[in-house]
Design a protein around this motif. Structure first.
Motif, PDB file in Angstrom:
ATOM      1  N   GLY A 155       0.791  -1.220   0.000  1.00  0.00           N
ATOM      2  CA  GLY A 155       0.000   0.000   0.000  1.00  0.00           C
ATOM      3  C   GLY A 155       0.821   1.266   0.000  1.00  0.00           C
ATOM      4  N   LEU A 156       2.058   1.225  -0.481  1.00  0.00           N
ATOM      5  CA  LEU A 156       2.945   2.394  -0.464  1.00  0.00           C
ATOM      6  C   LEU A 156       2.373   3.544  -1.289  1.00  0.00           C
ATOM      7  CD1 LEU A 156       5.759   3.735   0.134  1.00  0.00           C
ATOM      8  CD2 LEU A 156       6.534   2.704  -2.018  1.00  0.00           C
ATOM      9  N   THR A 157       2.369   4.724  -0.695  1.00  0.00           N
ATOM     10  CA  THR A 157       2.109   5.959  -1.433  1.00  0.00           C
ATOM     11  C   THR A 157       3.243   6.929  -1.173  1.00  0.00           C
ATOM     12  OG1 THR A 157       0.771   6.859   0.393  1.00  0.00           O
ATOM     13  CG2 THR A 157      -0.412   5.747  -1.410  1.00  0.00           C
ATOM     14  N   LEU A 158       3.585   7.732  -2.161  1.00  0.00           N
ATOM     15  CA  LEU A 158       4.611   8.771  -2.051  1.00  0.00           C
ATOM     16  C   LEU A 158       4.000  10.091  -2.480  1.00  0.00           C
ATOM     17  CD1 LEU A 158       7.566   6.719  -3.570  1.00  0.00           C
ATOM     18  CD2 LEU A 158       7.390   7.504  -1.195  1.00  0.00           C
ATOM     19  N   THR A 159       4.108  11.083  -1.606  1.00  0.00           N
ATOM     20  CA  THR A 159       3.491  12.384  -1.830  1.00  0.00           C
ATOM     21  C   THR A 159       4.574  13.440  -1.689  1.00  0.00           C
ATOM     22  OG1 THR A 159       1.520  11.483  -0.730  1.00  0.00           O
ATOM     23  CG2 THR A 159       1.552  13.858  -1.177  1.00  0.00           C
ATOM     24  N   VAL A 160       4.691  14.330  -2.668  1.00  0.00           N
ATOM     25  CA  VAL A 160       5.748  15.334  -2.656  1.00  0.00           C
ATOM     26  C   VAL A 160       5.155  16.720  -2.410  1.00  0.00           C
ATOM     27  CG1 VAL A 160       5.746  15.940  -5.117  1.00  0.00           C
ATOM     28  CG2 VAL A 160       7.891  16.019  -3.835  1.00  0.00           C
ATOM     29  N   GLY A 161       5.943  17.582  -1.753  1.00  0.00           N
ATOM     30  CA  GLY A 161       5.530  18.958  -1.509  1.00  0.00           C
ATOM     31  C   GLY A 161       6.697  19.914  -1.646  1.00  0.00           C
ATOM     32  N   PHE A 162       6.377  21.181  -1.918  1.00  0.00           N
ATOM     33  CA  PHE A 162       7.379  22.243  -2.088  1.00  0.00           C
ATOM     34  C   PHE A 162       7.261  23.223  -0.929  1.00  0.00           C
ATOM     35  CE2 PHE A 162       6.241  21.324  -6.722  1.00  0.00           C
ATOM     36  CZ  PHE A 162       7.225  20.363  -6.841  1.00  0.00           C
ATOM     37  N   GLY A 163       8.371  23.419  -0.208  1.00  0.00           N
ATOM     38  CA  GLY A 163       8.374  24.314   0.938  1.00  0.00           C
ATOM     39  C   GLY A 163       8.442  25.776   0.550  1.00  0.00           C
ATOM     40  N   ALA A 180      -1.650  31.426  -0.472  1.00  0.00           N
ATOM     41  CA  ALA A 180      -2.018  30.514   0.611  1.00  0.00           C
ATOM     42  C   ALA A 180      -0.802  30.027   1.389  1.00  0.00           C
ATOM     43  CB  ALA A 180      -2.773  29.313   0.053  1.00  0.00           C
ATOM     44  N   MET A 181       0.413  30.223   0.831  1.00  0.00           N
ATOM     45  CA  MET A 181       1.626  29.802   1.521  1.00  0.00           C
ATOM     46  C   MET A 181       2.268  30.930   2.318  1.00  0.00           C
ATOM     47  SD  MET A 181       3.709  27.092  -0.808  1.00  0.00           S
ATOM     48  CE  MET A 181       4.658  26.549   0.618  1.00  0.00           C
ATOM     49  N   SER A 182       1.454  31.807   2.856  1.00  0.00           N
ATOM     50  CA  SER A 182       1.987  32.825   3.759  1.00  0.00           C
ATOM     51  C   SER A 182       2.640  32.129   4.942  1.00  0.00           C
ATOM     52  CB  SER A 182       0.860  33.736   4.248  1.00  0.00           C
ATOM     53  OG  SER A 182       0.256  34.420   3.175  1.00  0.00           O
ATOM     54  N   ASP A 183       3.740  32.697   5.413  1.00  0.00           N
ATOM     55  CA  ASP A 183       4.429  32.081   6.552  1.00  0.00           C
ATOM     56  C   ASP A 183       3.470  31.913   7.727  1.00  0.00           C
ATOM     57  OD1 ASP A 183       6.844  31.956   5.207  1.00  0.00           O
ATOM     58  OD2 ASP A 183       7.490  33.924   5.919  1.00  0.00           O
ATOM     59  N   VAL A 293       0.447  21.033   6.221  1.00  0.00           N
ATOM     60  CA  VAL A 293       1.087  21.545   7.434  1.00  0.00           C
ATOM     61  C   VAL A 293       1.518  20.351   8.274  1.00  0.00           C
ATOM     62  CG1 VAL A 293       0.783  22.814   9.586  1.00  0.00           C
ATOM     63  CG2 VAL A 293      -0.217  23.700   7.468  1.00  0.00           C
ATOM     64  N   THR A 294       2.755  20.357   8.704  1.00  0.00           N
ATOM     65  CA  THR A 294       3.241  19.328   9.632  1.00  0.00           C
ATOM     66  C   THR A 294       3.631  19.995  10.947  1.00  0.00           C
ATOM     67  OG1 THR A 294       5.585  19.472   8.978  1.00  0.00           O
ATOM     68  CG2 THR A 294       4.162  17.979   7.703  1.00  0.00           C
ATOM     69  N   ARG A 295       3.391  19.284  12.040  1.00  0.00           N
ATOM     70  CA  ARG A 295       3.810  19.746  13.365  1.00  0.00           C
ATOM     71  C   ARG A 295       4.242  18.529  14.178  1.00  0.00           C
ATOM     72  NH1 ARG A 295       3.826  25.382  13.900  1.00  0.00           N
ATOM     73  NH2 ARG A 295       3.066  25.312  16.048  1.00  0.00           N
ATOM     74  N   LYS A 296       5.431  18.561  14.709  1.00  0.00           N
ATOM     75  CA  LYS A 296       5.854  17.523  15.642  1.00  0.00           C
ATOM     76  C   LYS A 296       5.473  17.994  17.042  1.00  0.00           C
ATOM     77  CE  LYS A 296       9.716  14.550  17.003  1.00  0.00           C
ATOM     78  NZ  LYS A 296      11.118  14.165  16.698  1.00  0.00           N
ATOM     79  N   ILE A 297       4.619  17.196  17.690  1.00  0.00           N
ATOM     80  CA  ILE A 297       4.065  17.593  18.978  1.00  0.00           C
ATOM     81  C   ILE A 297       4.544  16.612  20.043  1.00  0.00           C
ATOM     82  CG2 ILE A 297       1.958  18.086  20.256  1.00  0.00           C
ATOM     83  CD1 ILE A 297       0.562  18.485  17.526  1.00  0.00           C
ATOM     84  N   ARG A 298       5.450  17.066  20.872  1.00  0.00           N
ATOM     85  CA  ARG A 298       5.985  16.242  21.963  1.00  0.00           C
ATOM     86  C   ARG A 298       4.973  16.202  23.103  1.00  0.00           C
ATOM     87  NH1 ARG A 298      11.125  15.714  24.810  1.00  0.00           N
ATOM     88  NH2 ARG A 298      10.689  14.149  26.431  1.00  0.00           N
ATOM     89  N   HIS A 420       4.830  22.021  20.820  1.00  0.00           N
ATOM     90  CA  HIS A 420       5.131  21.916  19.393  1.00  0.00           C
ATOM     91  C   HIS A 420       6.610  22.237  19.197  1.00  0.00           C
ATOM     92  CE1 HIS A 420       0.837  22.119  17.689  1.00  0.00           C
ATOM     93  NE2 HIS A 420       0.727  22.014  19.009  1.00  0.00           N
ATOM     94  N   VAL A 421       7.358  21.289  18.604  1.00  0.00           N
ATOM     95  CA  VAL A 421       8.805  21.472  18.467  1.00  0.00           C
ATOM     96  C   VAL A 421       9.256  21.538  17.001  1.00  0.00           C
ATOM     97  CG1 VAL A 421       9.287  20.387  20.690  1.00  0.00           C
ATOM     98  CG2 VAL A 421       9.235  18.976  18.622  1.00  0.00           C
ATOM     99  N   SER A 422       8.382  21.251  16.074  1.00  0.00           N
ATOM    100  CA  SER A 422       8.752  21.264  14.656  1.00  0.00           C
ATOM    101  C   SER A 422       7.552  21.715  13.849  1.00  0.00           C
ATOM    102  CB  SER A 422       9.191  19.873  14.201  1.00  0.00           C
ATOM    103  OG  SER A 422       9.255  19.782  12.779  1.00  0.00           O
ATOM    104  N   SER A 423       7.817  22.393  12.731  1.00  0.00           N
ATOM    105  CA  SER A 423       6.736  22.890  11.884  1.00  0.00           C
ATOM    106  C   SER A 423       7.176  22.896  10.431  1.00  0.00           C
ATOM    107  CB  SER A 423       6.348  24.317  12.310  1.00  0.00           C
ATOM    108  OG  SER A 423       5.280  24.819  11.531  1.00  0.00           O
ATOM    109  N   GLY A 424       6.234  22.625   9.541  1.00  0.00           N
ATOM    110  CA  GLY A 424       6.515  22.683   8.103  1.00  0.00           C
ATOM    111  C   GLY A 424       5.274  23.088   7.336  1.00  0.00           C
ATOM    112  N   LEU A 425       5.473  23.812   6.254  1.00  0.00           N
ATOM    113  CA  LEU A 425       4.387  24.217   5.363  1.00  0.00           C
ATOM    114  C   LEU A 425       4.826  23.919   3.936  1.00  0.00           C
ATOM    115  CD1 LEU A 425       1.704  25.633   4.678  1.00  0.00           C
ATOM    116  CD2 LEU A 425       2.924  27.828   4.813  1.00  0.00           C
ATOM    117  N   PHE A 426       4.029  23.124   3.219  1.00  0.00           N
ATOM    118  CA  PHE A 426       4.404  22.671   1.886  1.00  0.00           C
ATOM    119  C   PHE A 426       3.207  22.745   0.935  1.00  0.00           C
ATOM    120  CE2 PHE A 426       6.951  20.460   5.037  1.00  0.00           C
ATOM    121  CZ  PHE A 426       8.247  20.667   4.583  1.00  0.00           C
TER     122      PHE A 426
END
Length: 446
Positions: A155-163, A180-183, A293-298, A420-426
């Motif tokens: 069931g592998l899927t690969l999804t790409v994004g541009f930061g 829509a990609m405002s910081d 949007v990604t967020r690493k939440i400890r 929240h210790v990490s963040s990404g927007l793609f």
């Protein structure tokens, strides 16, 4: 993944193959070395889905009813939208963010073409290149690293994004950065670590077998040698949301069912409204894509584990056992924020997590979540370094993620137990339509 020994295609020799052969292997170059781009014209069998049918729908939807094991059938790679968004969420994740190290636009485009060719093969249970792990010249580096030999597609899927940083002017893309990609703003209480945030490119690999997901990322990183470097990566296990009604709602590491009211692939009208970028959104190259949007939440697991059950349920606004809204009996019973208990107080208090995050609190803003649990060992003080790797897709983060997270950051009592210790927007572009297409073509050629 079965070993393949295909005849070498005609065409130029790739730089990677030349580096792998070196002087000792020069004599075998006459037999032909595999460049990734010709594989664009070699679609995996049965990989083409109808252009108006998102991956995970139709023939692939049956996988949603299968056990989340290692023998899931392949999902289509080609389609209007990228797979790995509405695809029924798999159980394992390997997410990676890359920095682009080349300054040449043509080399970046070539890399995306090579990645697309490899992804088309990998998602169908094949090896990353035609010669595979053992079928090439002994003097050359293999076309595949080999740790997935004998394993199914899973069931592998690969999804790409541009930061956002990819639009800084290095590649002539500054004028194509979507509004829509405002910081993202700085949210109260967040403690972001720059080294594990951001990135020029991202790849999300989801599968039912962790080795298959890791193998895919490893091979894309290998193909990208000299053009990209890994900025940060995250392994995840145990999906924390369901993206299809055929899936049971999973639990996060706090023990609660997570994502009960998530967007689902069956919600066709809501997906058009809330998930997929439209032609009128101001960035035509993103039509059919989505913003990630990604967020690493400890989580401070140990503190949470000493909190009373009643308090835990009040914080979330749900029963811990069946997942029902407080005051109701079943998980999917409608949330009734006006309902009051025998004491005259609302069953779901004003600062409960489910109330603060609910679409009715944010102008009907929905998110499609694909998060995963993580445990990254311990922090050296006897505490688990564990939590939630939050992944959410949407049509416009300014109107969806940002208001929801701002409300949670300001008022949610859950903040006592998380950070929240990490963040990404793609920006995740539309899907690859056929074997002549590639990830990002609409951006670079549109």
């Amino acid at each position: 993944m079965a070993t393949e020994q295909e005849p070498p295609p005609s065409g130029r020799v790739s730089r990677r193959k030349l580096l792998g052969l070196g002087a000792a292997g020069a004599a075998v170059l006459g037999a032909g070395a595999v460049a990734a781009r010709p594989l664009m014209n070699e679609p995996p069998p049965g990989a083409v889905a109808p252009a108006n049918e998102p991956p995970g729908v139709g023939a692939a939807a049956s996988a949603a009813n299968e056990p989340q094991g290692a023998h899931a059938a392949p999902y289509p790679f080609y389609g209007e939208h990228q797979a790995g968004i509405v695809t029924p969420a798999q159980d394992r994740l390997h997410f990676v963010a890359f920095d682009v190290t080349t300054g040449e636009r043509a080399e970046l485009v070539e890399l995306l073409q090579e990645w697309t060719a490899a992804a088309a093969r990998l998602t169908q249970g094949r090896e990353a290149g035609s010669f595979g792990a053992v079928g090439g010249a002994p003097e050359a580096a293999p076309d595949d690293t080999g740790e997935a030999l004998g394993l199914p597609a899973s069931g592998l899927t690969l999804t790409v994004g541009f930061g956002t940083s990819l639009f800084d002017g290095r590649f002539g893309l500054s004028g194509k950065r979507p509004a829509a990609m405002s910081d993202l703003p700085k949210f109260p209480g967040e403690q972001l670590i720059p080294e594990i945030s951001g990135g020029d490119l991202c790849v999300q690999a989801c599968a039912h077998d962790p080795q298959v997901a890791v193998h895919a990322i490893r091979n894309l990183a290998r193909i990208g040698f000299g053009k990209v470097s890994v900025r940060w990566s995250q392994l995840g296990f145990g999906r924390t949301s369901s993206t299809s009604r055929a899936q049971a709602t999973p639990r996060n590491l706090m023990g609660f069912k997570d994502g009960t009211n998530n967007l689902k692939l069956e919600d066709a009208d809501l997906l058009r409204e809330q998930l997929w970028a439209g032609a009128g959104d101001g960035s035509p190259w993103m039509t059919g894509g989505s913003y990630l949007v990604t967020r690493k939440i400890r989580m401070t697991i140990e503190t949470w584990d000493r909190t009373s059950l009643a308090e835990q349920e009040q914080i979330f606004g749900r029963d811990k056992g069946v997942g029902a809204p407080l005051g109701r009996k079943a998980e999917f019973d409608p949330l009734d924020f006006a309902a009051k208990g025998p004491d005259g107080e609302p069953y779901i208090r004003a600062d409960a997590h489910v109330r603060l995050a609910h679409p009715t609190s944010h102008g009907n803003a929905h998110l499609l979540r694909r998060g995963y649990n993580f445990v990254d060992g311990s922090d050296g003080l006897g505490r688990l370094d564990a939590g939630l790797f939050f992944i959410a897709y949407q049509r416009d983060p300014r109107r969806q993620f940002v208001p929801v997270q701002m409300s949670l950051a300001r008022k949610d009592p859950l903040n006592e137990y998380i950070k929240h210790v990490s963040s990404g927007l793609f920006a995740c572009p539309p899907g690859v339509r056929d074997a002549g297409d590639y990830w990002g073509r609409t951006l670079f050629e549109g």
